[in-house]
Design an enzyme around this catalytic site. Sequence first.
Site, PDB file in Angstrom:
ATOM      1  N   TYR A  84      30.345  49.244  41.634  1.00 16.31           N
ATOM      2  CA  TYR A  84      31.287  50.186  42.246  1.00 16.31           C
ATOM      3  C   TYR A  84      32.204  49.504  43.259  1.00 16.31           C
ATOM      4  O   TYR A  84      32.019  48.359  43.612  1.00 16.31           O
ATOM      5  CB  TYR A  84      30.581  51.406  42.836  1.00 16.31           C
ATOM      6  N   GLU A  85      33.215  50.253  43.670  1.00 16.16           N
ATOM      7  CA  GLU A  85      34.309  49.745  44.517  1.00 16.16           C
ATOM      8  C   GLU A  85      35.049  48.588  43.848  1.00 16.16           C
ATOM      9  O   GLU A  85      35.472  47.639  44.494  1.00 16.16           O
ATOM     10  CB  GLU A  85      33.784  49.318  45.893  1.00 16.16           C
ATOM     11  N   GLY A  86      35.235  48.686  42.552  1.00  8.71           N
ATOM     12  CA  GLY A  86      35.873  47.631  41.777  1.00  8.71           C
ATOM     13  C   GLY A  86      34.815  46.657  41.302  1.00  8.71           C
ATOM     14  O   GLY A  86      34.156  45.995  42.106  1.00  8.71           O
TER      15      GLY A  86
END
Length: 596
Positions: free
Chosen positions: A442-444
């Site tokens: 997550y978060e890229g």
Amino acid sequence: MGQYIAPLRDMQFVLHELLNVEEELKQLPKHADVDGDIINQILEEGGKFTANVLFPLNHSGDREGCHHDKTNHTVTTPKGFKEAYKQYVEAGWPALSCDPEFGGQGLPLVVNNSFYEMLNSSNQAWSMYPGLSHGAYECIHEHGTPEQKSLYLPKLISGDWTGTMCLTEPHCGTDLGMLRSKAEPQADGSYKITGAKIFISAGEHDMSENIVHLVLARLPGAPEGSKGISLFIVPKYLPNADGSNGERNPIFCGAIEEKMGIHGNSTCQMNLDGATGWLIGGPNKGLNAMFVFMNAARLGVGMQGLGLTEVAYQNALVYAKDRIQMRSLSGPKAPDKPADPIIVHADVRRMLFTAKAYAEGARAFCSYVALQLDKELNHPDEQVRKDCADEVALLTPVIKAFITDNAWTATSECLQVYGGHGFIAEWGMEQYVRDARINMIYEGTNTVQSLDLLGRKILMDNGAKLRKFGAKVQAFVEANGTNEALAEFVTPLAELGDKVTKLTMEIGMKAFQNPDEVGAAAVPYLRVVGHLVYSYFFAQMAKIALEKQDSGDKFYVSKLATVRFYFARLYPETAMLIRQARSGSANLLALEADLF
């Protein structure tokens, strides 16, 4: 269920001996009065709170998870979470590094950063609730109108309200240009927002009075793609002028995602059915505003990786000293016992050293970047602010990807130390492995971070940001290159600096001919840069440890051993990574998709 003790000694070593934060902060008028005693006192209190209040809830929270009431669209967090949050708020922890104008304590980010390491070690799932709130605070603080700041910031800083970021939709994750949520303007200046968001951490819960959602959506007639995205503040309860809660806004949790880790955090599917929101950051400028939140989150996820690495190491170390199995190959080390503790075995030590080195390298790295952020925001010299901003931009994807990759390795190695007990839930170690795995996604995803580093942060400016960091490495090499005691550390650092320069030029030349070369090289390239950063900090730590190893403080003996392990056992990965990065895209892309 295991233990957690905040690593105060190593934190103090990094802050006071490696980074000299007290002297650095004296250059920043806003923080000139923050001295070492203040920092140490805050960290000591943070260590007590995280060890005594949060850590005991980590395993139970994972086993219980969150509870969703589909009828009322409410979420109840695991037993004890709400009460722990109340203690967190009453102690003033949410305000630590926030703006005093809106009720914050105004302390440096580098101090807050160390506290967040403790939070993530003790209970990552719980820590995501206030962690996301801090990102929402930063976004509104930078891009909000004066009215929005005065209404939302005091409540976020006090902890009375929490925040979320609502980006992902069922049909699009990283490619936000595809999002479909719509925002219709209203006569009173507000907007009615309709759409569906997924994977929203802390999207609904019972810990705070209100939840402030930052939602990406499209205005009527907006350009296609990412250029047509706007950002909106969409609170769970519409606030009255005095900050009290008004009517319920139609943004509801439709379900909680069933996931492999961080069960104590409510990862929600959020449905907006004409929810009222207010524009922040200007029409079609939403992605620019949200990047404040996203970059804060990426740094925060790196800290999650560090936190899990540290707590896994601590517990594996205790187990290795206590568990007896077989005899040392060189003869009994505990002749009074039927077998030796497993810490005598070379490969058990390799696993422990791996986690120890990755934790200590990450701690130095994260603290350094937090200090650069403080300087970017507060240094009186404009050029210093710009240089620090460039360095933070360069290193943010490395923090997110390199540290979380290493955390996956470290927690897995620590689980392996436990043998068969490692995959048994009651020991707690398997939870750290599960929790660590999501941090790479997550978060890229870490591949996206690698593409950001190589494509946007380095090749797009012809390596200018990288050269600035490289100059610091070179200055250290030149200053210490004739010190024979440091040669075992400085020589490999210098060699890697040269190799990174050559590799960057080679990939850049290939990319002019074929852009796919960037995608093929990005992941190993980021790891090479990660090792350059770690080598730089470990070499500096070695210099300090060498000077103080005869002081009688065994900390420096341990530090020096960890640095030597890093350069002997982890650094050599760079040779393989460089070969991978140089191998080109043909071995990945030549095969037709239907032949896989």
